[in-house]
Design a protein around this motif. Structure first.
Motif: not given
Length: 230
Positions: A37-39, A43-49, A55-56, A70-77
């Protein structure tokens, strides 16, 4: 309401725990990574990797919607959004951030490889198993040494660094590690595991968790499916 696209993996649990610790309202959308389902284009529109979590936030900076992967970016946000779990002073902030980067650059990739070659790989390769099991033990030792001197990875206070590392250590048996060999780490681990917000975060999508060791899941996660252009 924050929309979270996730699955019950260490990186997914990081974000689930952070949202619970911050007391933010969120809705979870399961992304079954074993079924591919990650393809999906949405989903790819918000998580291209094509990796979870993502998240939105409809109420992002300046009241504008924001999407993140990217989980690290999400934690920082989320730390910035709530002014929680990341020190405000410059020295304290970077002490935490170095340990967050340690998780992103070392703990996640290396423990993931240990888990892969010990559990998921269809062929047991002694060199790879030894290589990554030894690296797992080395990283546990780095963490144990740090926690011999401070109560939390970032220093005196619980932070996003602890939230990032903790879920990766829950599979210590599969990584070839004996937790009792690292007493300072074990004390920290047990303390964090008792936190109510951590327990709630680990329950998110827990009923969907299952081993991804069948041939179909392996092909989706590690085979040619990953190489298709999207």
């Amino acid at each position: 309401m924050i929309e979270v696209y996730s699955w019950p993996t260490p990186n997914g649990h990081k974000v689930h725990i952070m949202l619970e610790e911050c007391g933010l309202a969120y809705r979870v959308h399961p992304v079954n990574i074993g079924a591919g389902e990650q393809f999906a284009p949405d989903f790819l529109a918000i998580s291209p990797n094509n990796k979870i979590p993502a998240l939105t936030d409809p109420d992002g900076p300046g009241g504008q919607p924001l999407s993140l992967f990217e989980s690290g970016a999400i934690l920082l946000y989320l730390a910035g959004k709530t002014a929680r779990l990341l020190p405000a002073d410059v020295a304290g902030k970077y002490e935490v951030l170095q340990w967050l980067m340690f998780q992103m650059a070392s703990v996640g990739p290396m423990l993931g490889q240990a888990h892969h070659f010990r559990v998921y790989a269809p062929e047991k390769l002694p060199y790879a198993i030894e290589r990554y099991t030894n690296e797992a033990k080395r990283l546990y030792g780095v963490i144990n040494k740090r926690l011999a001197h401070v109560p939390y990875l970032g220093g005196r206070d619980y932070s996003i660094a602890d939230i990032a590392v903790f879920p990766w250590l829950r599979s210590w048996k599969n990584q070839g590690v004996t937790m009792a060999d690292y007493p300072h780490l074990k004390g920290w681990f047990d303390e964090i595991a008792r936190r109510p917000a951590v327990q709630r975060g680990l329950e998110v999508l827990a009923d969907a968790r299952r081993p991804l060791t069948d041939a179909g899941s392996r092909e989706v996660l590690f085979g040619q499916r990953q190489l298709a252009q999207r």
